[in-house]
Design a protein around this motif. Structure first.
Motif, short mmCIF file in Angstrom:
data_model
loop_
_atom_site.label_atom_id
_atom_site.label_comp_id
_atom_site.label_asym_id
_atom_site.label_seq_id
_atom_site.Cartn_x
_atom_site.Cartn_y
_atom_site.Cartn_z
N UNK A 13 0.83 -1.21 0.00
CA UNK A 13 0.00 0.00 0.00
C UNK A 13 0.87 1.26 0.00
N UNK A 14 1.90 1.27 0.82
CA UNK A 14 2.76 2.46 0.89
C UNK A 14 3.52 2.67 -0.42
N UNK A 15 3.96 1.56 -1.01
CA UNK A 15 4.66 1.64 -2.29
C UNK A 15 3.80 2.35 -3.34
N UNK A 16 2.54 1.94 -3.44
CA UNK A 16 1.63 2.54 -4.42
C UNK A 16 1.31 3.98 -4.04
N UNK A 17 1.08 4.22 -2.76
CA UNK A 17 0.74 5.58 -2.32
C UNK A 17 1.88 6.54 -2.62
N UNK A 18 3.11 6.09 -2.44
CA UNK A 18 4.25 6.96 -2.72
C UNK A 18 4.42 7.17 -4.21
N UNK A 19 4.23 6.13 -4.99
CA UNK A 19 4.30 6.29 -6.45
C UNK A 19 3.26 7.29 -6.93
N UNK A 20 2.07 7.22 -6.35
CA UNK A 20 0.97 8.10 -6.78
C UNK A 20 1.13 9.52 -6.25
N UNK A 21 1.91 9.70 -5.19
CA UNK A 21 2.08 11.03 -4.62
C UNK A 21 0.79 11.55 -3.98
N UNK A 22 0.78 12.83 -3.63
CA UNK A 22 -0.38 13.43 -2.98
C UNK A 22 -1.56 13.47 -3.97
N UNK A 23 -2.55 12.61 -3.77
CA UNK A 23 -3.64 12.50 -4.75
C UNK A 23 -4.79 11.70 -4.13
N UNK A 24 -5.95 11.77 -4.77
CA UNK A 24 -7.10 10.98 -4.31
C UNK A 24 -6.78 9.50 -4.33
N UNK A 25 -6.12 9.07 -5.42
CA UNK A 25 -5.79 7.64 -5.55
C UNK A 25 -4.93 7.18 -4.38
N UNK A 26 -3.95 8.01 -4.05
CA UNK A 26 -3.04 7.68 -2.97
C UNK A 26 -3.80 7.54 -1.64
N UNK A 27 -4.66 8.50 -1.35
CA UNK A 27 -5.44 8.43 -0.11
C UNK A 27 -6.38 7.23 -0.12
N UNK A 28 -6.96 6.95 -1.28
CA UNK A 28 -7.87 5.80 -1.38
C UNK A 28 -7.14 4.50 -1.01
N UNK A 29 -5.93 4.33 -1.54
CA UNK A 29 -5.18 3.10 -1.27
C UNK A 29 -4.82 3.02 0.22
N UNK A 30 -4.31 4.13 0.77
CA UNK A 30 -3.94 4.13 2.19
C UNK A 30 -5.15 3.84 3.06
#
Lengths: 193, 193
Positions: free
Chosen positions: A161-178
Motif C-alpha cells: 500500500x505504501x509503495x503505491x501511495x508513494x508512487x501516486x504522490x499526494x492524490x485521491x488515488x493515494x489516499x484511497x489506497x492508504x
DNA sequence: ATTATCTATAGATCTATAGATAATGC
DNA sequence: ATTATCTATAGATCTATAGATAATGC
C-alpha cells in the motif's frame, strides 16, 4: 579542522545517519558522497577515512534505517513488548509517512534498489526482514508458525500500500489506497487483551 | 546506415521496448542512453532524433511496461474478459517472476523510482494504477465500490510480497513470503462461476 | 532535399586517491 | 607522531549537441 577520536566516531555516525535519510528519499544512487559530506559541513576528500567504499556506507546506512524503524515501532509497544498493530497501521499508512520517506520505512523505500545490489547487502536485508517478521509476529495470537504467517501478511499488505501511495504522490488515488488498506487491516485484527 | 521512415518508427519502438526492460531490471537511472543504443546496434548520437530527452524515454518506457503487463494479464482472462485471479497469483508470486523483473510487473520494480520523479510521470502512473484496479476489480463480485476495494487489497498484497521476495533474492525467506501470500490470497478468493 | 545515423566533443557529474595542513594525543 | 580533514586531480561516466555521412524519397 578539529579532529579528535571522538570527532571521528561522531563523523562516522553522522554520515551513516545522513545517508540513511537521503538514500530513502532519493534512492541508493540518488546522492553523491560529495553532497553527503557537504551536508555535514565537510569536504569530500575525507570520506575514505570513514568508509572503505561507497558500498560500505550503503550497507551500514541500510541497517541504520532498519534500526530507526525498529526504535519507532518500539514506542508503540505495550509492557510485554508487543506492538499495537492498529496504531502501527495508523502511522504506517498515513499521508505523513508517505510524504517523509527519509524518516520512514526503509523496506518500502529501498527494497527495489536492494534487489539490484550484491548478495552481501541482500543477506543483511534478509536478516533484517526475518527480525521484522519475528517482532511483528509476537503481537499476533497463535503458535510461532501462525504468528509468522500473520506477520508476513500484515507487513506485505502495508508495504504494498505504501509503495503505491508513494508512487501516486499526494492524490485521491493515494489516499484511497492508504485508507482502504488501513481499514481492511484494522477490521481483521485480533481484539487486544 | 539504412534509415527509411519505417526504420525510424521501428527504432523508436525498439528503444522503448529495450528501455522498459532495462529500467525494470536496473532502475530508472540504471542504464545509460549509450548502452541502450548499443543494445540496438546503434551509436548514442542518434538518440535525440527519437526522444526530446531521457525523461521522455522514461515516461514512454514506463507506460510500455504497464501495457506489457496488461497484455500478459489478458491471456489469463475468460470469455467475459475477467482475469483468473488464482492463476494470476500463481504467476505473479512465482520465483520465475521474481527473477525476471525485466519482463515482469512494472509496479513492484519501479514504483519507488517513480515516486522520485516529476508530477507528469506520476500522473501517468496514477492513470495506469487506476486502470489496473478497474481491470482486476472486474474479476471480483459485488458492486463497483466493493470490486475496487477487493482489487486494491488483492494487488497491494501481491506488490508487497514481490517487493520483499525480490529484495531477499533466491532464498528460503523469499520462497516463504511468496508461498505464504499466495496461499492466503487463493484461500480467500471467490469461487469461480 | 531531407534525415537517420555516425563521429567527436563539451560540460557536468561521480568515485577514489595523493599529498598538504592543522589539530590531537603521546 | 599521528591523523581527521582539506585541496587538487585522475579517470570514468553520463546527457546533450554539433557537424559529417550516407541513405531515402520527392
Amino acid at each position: 579542522m578539529g579532529h579528535s577520536r571522538a570527532d571521528k566516531a561522531q563523523t562516522h555516525e553522522r554520515l551513516v545517519e545522513a545517508a540513511a535519510k537521503r538514500f530513502r528519499e532519493r534512492g541508493l544512487d540518488g546522492i553523491s558522497l560529495a553532497d553527503l559530506m557537504k551536508e555535514l559541513g565537510l569536504t569530500h576528500g575525507g570520506f575514505y577515512k570513514h568508509f572503505a567504499s561507497r558500498d560500505a556506507l550503503v550497507a551500514e546506512a541500510m541497517e541504520h534505517a532498519f534500526e530507526e524503524s525498529e526504535r519507532a515501532g518500539a514506542k508503540l509497544a505495550d509492557a510485554d513488548g508487543h506492538i499495537d498493530l492498529a496504531r502501527y497501521a495508523d502511522f504506517y499508512l498515513s499521508e505523513a509517512h508517505r510524504d517523509s520517506p527519509g524518516n520512514g520505512c526503509a523496506v518500502s523505500a529501498l527494497s527495489a534498489d536492494i534487489s539490484r545490489r550484491d548478495d552481501a547487502t541482500r543477506a543483511r536485508y534478509r536478516e533484517r526482514m526475518d527480525e521484522t517478521f519475528a517482532r511483528i509476529g509476537a503481537a499476533f495470537p497463535g503458535d510461532a508458525k501462525a504468528q509468522r504467517r500473520q506477520a508476513i501478511e500484515y507487513m506485505t499488505r502495508m508495504y504494498g500500500a505504501l509503495l503505491i501511495a508513494r508512487g501516486a504522490g499526494d492524490s485521491d488515488l493515494s489516499r484511497e489506497v492508504l485508507d482502504t488498506v488501513r481499514e481492511q487491516l484494522q477490521s481483521s485484527l485480533p481484539t487486544p487483551g
